[in-house]
Design an enzyme around this catalytic site. Structure first.
Site: not given
Ligand code: IMP
Length: 425
Positions: A13, A15-16, A39-41, A225
């Site tokens: 998160d 801001g990529k 992921a959420g961009h 991530q």
């Molecule tokens: P998972 O990737 O869903 O298995 O989650 C594992 C950990 O990574 C958790 O703490 C999630 O909140 C974190 N996480 C996974 N993807 C993201 C992302 O895109 N941004 C921020 N945290 C993430």
């Protein structure tokens, strides 16, 4: 521009999405190499927001090809929904614009069910996953029982793999977690239609990258991530299940490491984290509230409130080393406007010793006490500022101190979500 890897230097998160969107006009292709729709961009264009999960942030530039490398895990229904949502907004997401590796592993319904069930079962030892089935899918990949995109050419093979998997998954779901077992039909139903939809997009990504490069095009590798969520180097076990460091851009897309020419590390001007795990600079109260509210710090995928705190240059310094970061992009500097003074964590006090890198023991970060430097704040809004010299003196000092502490230059500073709210240095 040489080939460039863009990675997050914190816990995701950073801001990529905005940075990749900006740089995408300069390259021929943008490649995702790990992670999935966890992921959420977010990309803002002309007041409109696009939330991308799987599709690379280059998709909003019609001249850029977007690719999903073999290291990405795919939920086909989610991918199709994302394609349709973009198409409905007039974005061209045809097979010339989006290419998908046949080697990607599929996230199947039992992965999602197991992710949720396992988190609930853990009680107060939850990882805080996004619940999207990411971990269980990577487990099957490593366990050599995953279903890959290329298997979709042979539905008999897919059926056989699913049948075998269900023996084990249902024993866990029903036997251990007390959930309803899932049927082969339910799993197949979730893939048959989307499999037909994505067929024209399938490619050998390694070869396609070579073709783009052969024609003189440059590539941007988009990390998802952040470095401290890396399965090996992150704050294990509170990490994601893929390798998020820059080096994985090679393995996750099928090219040699000599094709990764430069690495840009994205760092938010403060720290945020979603999910569990140590975060030494976390702030409650007014400071945390300011960052949370002004920075609109809610997870793009799950809507959860992000934990917020001061900039931590101990983890940043380690990310620079782990990823071979050449330069940095600082995002959300505008969010710090209005705070009377700012703190930067420069080291930790860990079990009575001052350390400049994160402790490696499990849970070590939760014991680390930040050592802070205090810097002056500024009140002026940065929304309209377009050059470094125009920034308030205290904001310039803050960025320069970040550079000193990270040991790398800051080449971009973002002062708002829009494309033009960016200072190029
Ligand atoms: P998972 O990737 O869903 O298995 O989650 C594992 C950990 O990574 C958790 O703490 C999630 O909140 C974190 N996480 C996974 N993807 C993201 C992302 O895109 N941004 C921020 N945290 C993430």
């Amino acid at each position: 521009m040489p080939n460039l890897v863009v990675v997050g230097t914190q816990w995701g998160d950073e801001g990529k999405g905005k940075i990749v969107d900006l740089l995408a006009t300069r390259v021929a292709a943008v490649v995702r190499f790990q992670g999935g729709h966890n992921a959420g961009h977010t990309v803002a264009v002309g007041g409109e927001q696009y939330k991308l999960r799987l599709i690379p942030s280059g998709i909003l530039h019609s001249g850029t090809v977007c690719m999903l490398g073999n290291g990405v895990v795919l939920d086909l229904e989610e991918l199709c929904a994302e394609i349709e949502a973009l198409v409905a907004r007039g974005v061209d997401v045809g097979p010339k614009r989006l290419r998908i590796s046949r080697k990607c592993h599929l996230i199947l319904p039992y992965h999602r069910l197991l992710d949720e069930a396992r988190e609930n079962y853990k009680g107060d030892r939850k990882i805080g996953t996004t619940g999207r089935g990411i971990g269980p899918c990577y487990e099957d990949k490593a366990g050599r029982c995953g279903v890959r995109v290329c298997d979709l050419e042979d539905m008999e093979l897919v059926r056989r793999k699913i049948r075998q998997a269900l023996d084990e998954k249902n024993a866990l779901l029903a036997g251990l977690y007390g959930r309803k077992p899932i049927t082969e039909r339910e799993v197949l139903d979730s893939i048959v239609r989307p499999a037909a939809r994505i067929k024209p997009y399938l490619a050998d990504i390694s070869e396609e990258i070579a073709l783009v490069e052969g024609a003189g095009g440059e590539i941007l590798f988009e990390g998802a991530q952040g470095t401290h969520l890396d399965i090996d180097h992150g704050t294990y076990p509170f990490v994601t299940s893929s390798s998020t460091v820059a080096g994985n851009a090679a393995a996750g897309s099928g090219i040699g490491p000599d094709h990764l020419h430069r690495v840009l590390g994205v760092v938010k001007a403060y720290t945020t984290r979603v999910g569990s795990g140590g975060m030494p600079t976390e702030q409650g109260g007014e400071i945390g509230g300011h960052l949370q509210k002004k920075g609109v710090e809610f997870g793009t995928v799950t809507g959860r409130e992000r934990r917020c705190g001061w900039l931590d240059t101990v983890i940043l310094r380690e990310s620079v080393r782990l990823c071979g970061v050449n330069s940095l992009a600082v995002t959300k500097l505008d969010v710090l406007s209005g705070l009377p003074e700012l703190k930067i964590c420069v080291a930790y006090n860990y079990r009575g010793q001052i350390v400049e890198y994160p402790p490696q023991a499990e849970g070590g970060l939760a014991e680390a006490v930040p050592v802070y430097e205090t810097m002056g704040g500024w009140t002026r809004s940065l929304d309209e500022i377009r050059s470094f010299a125009e920034l308030p003196a205290a904001a310039q000092d803050y960025v320069r101190r970040l550079e000193d502490l990270a040991g790398r230059p800051v080449s971009m500073v973002s002062v708002g979500p829009e494309r033009d709210q960016t200072i190029m240095r």
